[in-house]
Design an enzyme around this catalytic site. Structure first.
Site, PDB file in Angstrom:
ATOM      1  N   ALA A 175       0.880  -1.287  -0.130  1.00 46.88           N
ATOM      2  CA  ALA A 175      -0.082   0.030   0.049  1.00 46.88           C
ATOM      3  C   ALA A 175       0.899   1.232   0.046  1.00 46.88           C
ATOM      4  O   ALA A 175       2.035   1.205   0.509  1.00 46.88           O
ATOM      5  CB  ALA A 175      -0.806   0.003   1.356  1.00 46.88           C
ATOM      6  N   PRO A 176       0.361   2.466  -0.533  1.00 45.43           N
ATOM      7  CA  PRO A 176       1.067   3.714  -0.535  1.00 45.43           C
ATOM      8  C   PRO A 176       1.022   4.379   0.708  1.00 45.43           C
ATOM      9  O   PRO A 176      -0.008   4.308   1.498  1.00 45.43           O
ATOM     10  CB  PRO A 176       0.637   4.344  -1.742  1.00 45.43           C
ATOM     11  CG  PRO A 176      -1.047   3.805  -1.820  1.00 45.43           C
ATOM     12  CD  PRO A 176      -1.020   2.718  -1.194  1.00 45.43           C
ATOM     13  N   TRP A 177       1.760   5.636   0.603  1.00 47.52           N
ATOM     14  CA  TRP A 177       1.695   6.585   1.779  1.00 47.52           C
ATOM     15  C   TRP A 177       0.618   7.555   1.735  1.00 47.52           C
ATOM     16  O   TRP A 177       0.324   8.431   2.667  1.00 47.52           O
ATOM     17  CB  TRP A 177       3.110   7.172   2.008  1.00 47.52           C
ATOM     18  CG  TRP A 177       3.717   7.722   0.842  1.00 47.52           C
ATOM     19  CD1 TRP A 177       4.682   7.300   0.096  1.00 47.52           C
ATOM     20  CD2 TRP A 177       3.467   8.922   0.178  1.00 47.52           C
ATOM     21  NE1 TRP A 177       5.156   8.087  -1.034  1.00 47.52           N
ATOM     22  CE2 TRP A 177       4.238   9.094  -0.941  1.00 47.52           C
ATOM     23  CE3 TRP A 177       2.537   9.830   0.541  1.00 47.52           C
ATOM     24  CZ2 TRP A 177       4.606  10.154  -1.795  1.00 47.52           C
ATOM     25  CZ3 TRP A 177       2.537  11.164  -0.638  1.00 47.52           C
ATOM     26  CH2 TRP A 177       3.498  11.311  -1.503  1.00 47.52           C
ATOM     27  N   LYS A 218       2.048  -4.964   3.439  1.00 49.70           N
ATOM     28  CA  LYS A 218       3.238  -4.066   3.782  1.00 49.70           C
ATOM     29  C   LYS A 218       2.788  -2.582   3.422  1.00 49.70           C
ATOM     30  O   LYS A 218       2.582  -2.206   2.297  1.00 49.70           O
ATOM     31  CB  LYS A 218       4.346  -4.263   2.779  1.00 49.70           C
ATOM     32  CG  LYS A 218       5.716  -3.583   3.354  1.00 49.70           C
ATOM     33  CD  LYS A 218       6.889  -3.677   2.295  1.00 49.70           C
ATOM     34  CE  LYS A 218       6.706  -2.704   1.260  1.00 49.70           C
ATOM     35  NZ  LYS A 218       7.026  -1.208   1.885  1.00 49.70           N
ATOM     36  N   ALA A 225       3.387   1.560   3.301  1.00 53.50           N
ATOM     37  CA  ALA A 225       4.463   2.335   3.078  1.00 53.50           C
ATOM     38  C   ALA A 225       5.345   2.642   4.452  1.00 53.50           C
ATOM     39  O   ALA A 225       4.786   2.842   5.557  1.00 53.50           O
ATOM     40  CB  ALA A 225       4.136   3.850   2.359  1.00 53.50           C
ATOM     41  N   SER A 227       3.503   3.836  -7.899  1.00 55.86           N
ATOM     42  CA  SER A 227       3.848   4.416  -8.867  1.00 55.86           C
ATOM     43  C   SER A 227       4.107   3.416 -10.263  1.00 55.86           C
ATOM     44  O   SER A 227       4.446   2.224 -10.027  1.00 55.86           O
ATOM     45  CB  SER A 227       5.325   4.817  -8.838  1.00 55.86           C
ATOM     46  OG  SER A 227       6.493   4.001  -8.850  1.00 55.86           O
ATOM     47  N   THR A 236       7.182   1.371  -9.834  1.00 54.18           N
ATOM     48  CA  THR A 236       7.195   0.142  -8.869  1.00 54.18           C
ATOM     49  C   THR A 236       6.518  -1.039  -9.448  1.00 54.18           C
ATOM     50  O   THR A 236       6.858  -2.112  -9.351  1.00 54.18           O
ATOM     51  CB  THR A 236       6.566   0.920  -7.819  1.00 54.18           C
ATOM     52  OG1 THR A 236       7.438   1.832  -6.999  1.00 54.18           O
ATOM     53  CG2 THR A 236       6.587  -0.365  -6.588  1.00 54.18           C
ATOM     54  N   GLU A 261      -2.931  -0.818  -9.351  1.00 53.46           N
ATOM     55  CA  GLU A 261      -3.235   0.456  -9.600  1.00 53.46           C
ATOM     56  C   GLU A 261      -1.826   1.515  -9.203  1.00 53.46           C
ATOM     57  O   GLU A 261      -1.418   1.614  -8.229  1.00 53.46           O
ATOM     58  CB  GLU A 261      -4.172   0.673  -8.531  1.00 53.46           C
ATOM     59  CG  GLU A 261      -5.177   1.690  -8.811  1.00 53.46           C
ATOM     60  CD  GLU A 261      -4.526   3.083  -8.389  1.00 53.46           C
ATOM     61  OE1 GLU A 261      -4.136   3.777  -9.194  1.00 53.46           O
ATOM     62  OE2 GLU A 261      -4.618   3.598  -7.263  1.00 53.46           O
ATOM     63  N   CYS A 299      -3.186   9.857  -7.337  1.00 53.08           N
ATOM     64  CA  CYS A 299      -2.799   9.368  -8.687  1.00 53.08           C
ATOM     65  C   CYS A 299      -4.080   9.734  -9.716  1.00 53.08           C
ATOM     66  O   CYS A 299      -3.775   9.843 -10.816  1.00 53.08           O
ATOM     67  CB  CYS A 299      -2.823   7.930  -8.897  1.00 53.08           C
ATOM     68  SG  CYS A 299      -3.738   7.030  -7.957  1.00 53.08           S
TER      69      CYS A 299
END
Length: 481
Positions: free
Chosen positions: A127-129, A153, A155, A206, A209, A227, A261
């Protein structure tokens, strides 16, 4: 050590998982999956509903953690994102009871076929921040609704809300280990992606990534849900309400300090209204209050880190060096914290990096369009030609996540929308989402859908069961005694 982006101080300390310990987390998830896969949809739904209630009851703690680690203004998270996250969980609870097979029938003589949906196994989620709690729920909710286990996991900048969420999942009645959190950086993510016990990898991040995850997952032939980045255009036609457009596009460009995004990053204005539209956007962007997330009246807070702020500023300064003009913003703020003002850029070339690449900051580029490249003479053909030009410019990036169209002409809106290569197109707005609607992109923005019933389908697989009919009993006539 987790840094508070509002003041540069320490927000929390979290022990990073040793990459060697990821396998143990996956093994625990595998054990929990063997139990959970056979839990009835109704019981899965009840766990998700209890989880939604627990998250709602823990609103103050989630708000404290998320604001400290992301810098979001308190009302933005507490009054907007948190209630939406709870709604997501309640939707996934209902969706758990609607994951049906595609049917049954005699497809081959002497056999009955059944098509059923079954879970995939252990999901490795990254997952992102930018939206830590919501993105964790978008991965965990549909995955466990479909019967899977999850090792997630978060960020490294924003782990705390995910850790709290995982503790509430077990409290809600899920088996121990059904959702396990591993913390750390790229080495932990790589260990998770390549672990042979992981059946599917789900990433929000991103595009770069995404490519690394695809490469890491290929050896194990793992299913993927990606995504990725975006570079959302807003197409503004001459009949648009420019006041509403400026408000909507400016909000779409700066929500979460532009770290989204789906953020509006490119606004294409028909040349005849270009100056007027730019002035309307400048006025709104200049009025947005940047400041302390805890202060009353703050519209947007800091960026996640000094590195991200400097990266954003680098795009702006390089655009200026190439001949672009900054209409408002574009300067790094003095003082503590990682603040950056809403910024509007004009005179940038369509091929420039600030138009083509994802900035991930509160930066909007305005570009004019017209049909001058066409030799059309009639008004009808000219209208079509400038629609063609707007569509061409909008589609001219590697991304395909989100877009918006601003016009009062319903026919034009539909014509243009059908030609845009994006996962979502909004008409006369930018950013609204709903739990029932799928979210995901095309092209360099990845594949797979978050939210909606489609998301639950992403975390399941259709299986074919084929049953051979028993031979019929010999027929005997009935003879009364």
């Amino acid at each position: 050590m987790i840094i508070n982006p509002a003041d540069g101080g320490v927000a929390a300390e979290v022990v990073d998982t040793d990459p060697a310990d990821v396998a143990a987390a996956v093994a625990r998830a595998r054990d929990a999956y063997q139990i959970w896969r056979d839990v009835t949809p109704g019981d899965r739904a009840r766990v998700l509903l209890r989880l939604a209630d627990l998250v709602e009851a823990s609103a103050d703690e989630f708000t404290r953690l998320e604001v400290a680690e992301t810098g979001k203004p308190v009302p933005v998270f507490a009054e907007g994102e948190l209630p939406f996250a709870v709604d997501n969980l309640r939707f996934f609870a209902g969706g758990a009871r609607s994951l049906d097979g595609t049917g049954a029938g005699v497809l081959s003589a002497g056999y009955t076929s059944l098509m059923v949906r079954r879970p995939i196994g252990v999901i490795g989620a990254i997952a992102p921040w930018n939206f830590p709690l919501i993105m964790a729920i978008w991965k965990i909710g549909p995955a466990i609704a479909a019967g899977n286990a999850v090792v997630i996991k978060p960020a490294p900048q924003t782990p705390s809300s995910t850790i709290l969420l995982a503790s509430l999942i077990e409290k809600a009645g899920a088996p121990a280990g059904l959702v396990t959190v591993v913390t750390g950086g790229g080495d932990v993510g790589e260990a998770l992606v390549t672990d042979p016990g992981v059946d599917m990898v789900s990433l929000t991040g991103s595009s770069e990534t995404g490519r690394r995850v695809m490469s890491g997952a290929v050896t194990g032939l793992k299913r993927l849900h990606l995504e990725l980045g975006g570079k959302a255009p807003a197409l503004v036609f001459p009949d648009a309400d420019l006041t509403a457009m400026a408000t909507g596009v400016a909000m779409g460009a700066t929500y979460n300090t532009g770290q989204d995004c789906t953020a509006a990053t490119r606004v294409y204005l028909e040349r005849g209204i270009f100056d007027q539209g730019v002035e309307a956007l400048r006025s709104v962007l200049a009025s947005i209050k940047v400041g302390d997330p805890a202060a009353s009246g703050t519209d947007i807070g800091p960026m996640i880190s000094g590195a991200q702020r400097d990266r954003t500023h680098g795009f702006v300064t390089r655009a200026q060096a190439a001949g672009a003009t900054v209409v408002t913003g574009g300067a790094v703020a003095d003082g503590p914290g990682f603040y950056y003002p809403p910024t509007l850029v004009v005179d940038a070339d369509q091929a420039s990096e600030i138009v083509q690449r994802e900035v991930f900051g509160p930066v909007l580029v305005a570009v004019p369009f017209d049909g001058s490249s066409s030799s059309a003479s009639s008004s009808a053909s000219f209208s079509a030609s400038f629609e063609d030009e707007a569509v061409r410019l909008a589609n001219d990036t590697p991304y395909g996540l989100a877009s918006s169209i601003w016009t009062q002409d319903v026919s034009r809106a539909l014509r243009v929308a059908h030609r845009l290569d994006f996962g979502v197109t909004w008409i006369n707005d930018h950013l609204p989402i709903a739990s029932e609607a799928p979210h995901g992109g095309v092209k360099g923005s990845g594949f797979g859908k978050d939210m909606s019933q489609e998301a639950i389908g992403e975390y399941s697989v259709t299986r074919h069961l084929m049953i051979k009919h028993a031979a019929p009993e010999p027929h005997t006539s009935f003879r009364p005694a």
